[in-house]
Design a protein around this motif. Structure first.
Motif, PDB file in Angstrom:
ATOM      1  N   PRO A  37     -26.212 -13.210   2.425  1.00  0.00           N
ATOM      2  CA  PRO A  37     -26.432 -12.242   3.652  1.00  0.00           C
ATOM      3  C   PRO A  37     -25.189 -12.641   4.623  1.00  0.00           C
ATOM      4  O   PRO A  37     -24.904 -13.837   4.925  1.00  0.00           O
ATOM      5  N   GLN A  73     -16.109  -9.005   6.448  1.00  0.00           N
ATOM      6  CA  GLN A  73     -16.754  -9.072   8.067  1.00  0.00           C
ATOM      7  C   GLN A  73     -17.070  -7.671   8.363  1.00  0.00           C
ATOM      8  O   GLN A  73     -16.375  -6.757   7.958  1.00  0.00           O
ATOM      9  N   LYS A 122     -24.084 -11.943   8.378  1.00  0.00           N
ATOM     10  CA  LYS A 122     -24.594 -11.355   9.747  1.00  0.00           C
ATOM     11  C   LYS A 122     -23.785 -10.321  10.450  1.00  0.00           C
ATOM     12  O   LYS A 122     -22.432 -10.681  10.444  1.00  0.00           O
ATOM     13  N   GLN A 135     -28.442  -8.027   9.277  1.00  0.00           N
ATOM     14  CA  GLN A 135     -27.670  -8.789   8.123  1.00  0.00           C
ATOM     15  C   GLN A 135     -27.685  -7.555   7.027  1.00  0.00           C
ATOM     16  O   GLN A 135     -28.273  -6.999   6.890  1.00  0.00           O
ATOM     17  N   TYR A 136     -26.670  -8.268   6.161  1.00  0.00           N
ATOM     18  CA  TYR A 136     -26.215  -7.326   5.077  1.00  0.00           C
ATOM     19  C   TYR A 136     -26.071  -7.915   3.916  1.00  0.00           C
ATOM     20  O   TYR A 136     -25.777  -9.374   3.651  1.00  0.00           O
ATOM     21  N   ASP A 192     -26.703  -9.297  16.483  1.00  0.00           N
ATOM     22  CA  ASP A 192     -27.804  -9.775  17.166  1.00  0.00           C
ATOM     23  C   ASP A 192     -28.238  -8.534  17.903  1.00  0.00           C
ATOM     24  O   ASP A 192     -27.622  -7.935  18.608  1.00  0.00           O
ATOM     25  N   GLN A 194     -33.464  -6.820   9.117  1.00  0.00           N
ATOM     26  CA  GLN A 194     -33.412  -7.412  10.243  1.00  0.00           C
ATOM     27  C   GLN A 194     -34.029  -9.247   9.914  1.00  0.00           C
ATOM     28  O   GLN A 194     -34.994  -8.836   9.147  1.00  0.00           O
ATOM     29  N   ASN A 195     -33.559  -9.997  10.559  1.00  0.00           N
ATOM     30  CA  ASN A 195     -34.038 -11.307  10.043  1.00  0.00           C
ATOM     31  C   ASN A 195     -34.247 -11.994  11.658  1.00  0.00           C
ATOM     32  O   ASN A 195     -33.179 -12.597  12.127  1.00  0.00           O
ATOM     33  N   ALA A 213     -31.326 -10.994  14.028  1.00  0.00           N
ATOM     34  CA  ALA A 213     -30.049 -11.049  13.649  1.00  0.00           C
ATOM     35  C   ALA A 213     -30.144  -9.702  12.388  1.00  0.00           C
ATOM     36  O   ALA A 213     -31.047  -9.332  11.580  1.00  0.00           O
TER      37      ALA A 213
END
Length: 168
Positions: free
Chosen positions: A92, A133, A94, A79-80, A97, A73-74, A77
């Protein structure tokens, strides 16, 4: 899932900190404990929590060739990021959210499978498409199931290699 300091022979926890720091000062902790006996937990990975900071809930998994896969988590968001065996990381990606308690596993073809909880609609499973994606699928649970601890764990069966889903 978590660690309780009151359980005998569960492991050791070390902390490094500045005793003179303010209440929100930096703290670094390491937990060393027994290997998990959860079925298929061979890819349980490293978990890091930082605060205050940009990254929380960092979870990792690895494939058979040594590539590392991370979900974190950022802010709000999810993220991977993938790091290959040479240490090269992609930017990264997204995923979405508002998701919490992420987890990651790598399927038989080397693609990441990410799970997370969104706090209102339940658990979601994210799979990566050919373009890179992520697509989401809501996990539908029976109506009589009550979620008391919104964590979902992904694992592999050591015997069959099948993906397993464990709700805690």
């Amino acid at each position: 899932g978590g660690w309780s300091p009151w359980i005998a022979n569960s492991g050791w926890y070390w902390q490094v900190y500045d005793k003179d720091a303010e209440g929100d000062g930096n703290l670094f902790g390491i937990y060393e404990g027994h290997v998990s006996e959860l079925v298929g937990a061979s890819n349980s990975g490293t978990n890091v929590w930082t605060s205050p900071g940009a990254i929380t809930e960092l979870k990792s998994s690895y494939d058979s060739t040594g590539n590392s896969y991370y979900v974190f988590q950022n802010g709000t968001a999810l993220q991977y990021m993938k790091v290959d065996t040479t240490g090269q990381a992609n930017q990264p990606i997204k995923i979405g959210d508002g998701f919490i308690n992420p987890n990651i596993e790598i399927d038989q073809s080397g693609k990441p499978i990410v799970s997370a909880y969104d706090g209102k609609d339940g658990f979601f499973i994210f799979t990566q498409d050919a373009s890179g994606q992520f697509n989401s699928d809501k996990l539908t649970l029976p109506s009589d199931v009550v979620i008391t601890d919104p964590y979902i764990y992904l694992a592999k069966s050591p015997a069959t290699g099948a993906d397993l889903l464990v709700l805690a």
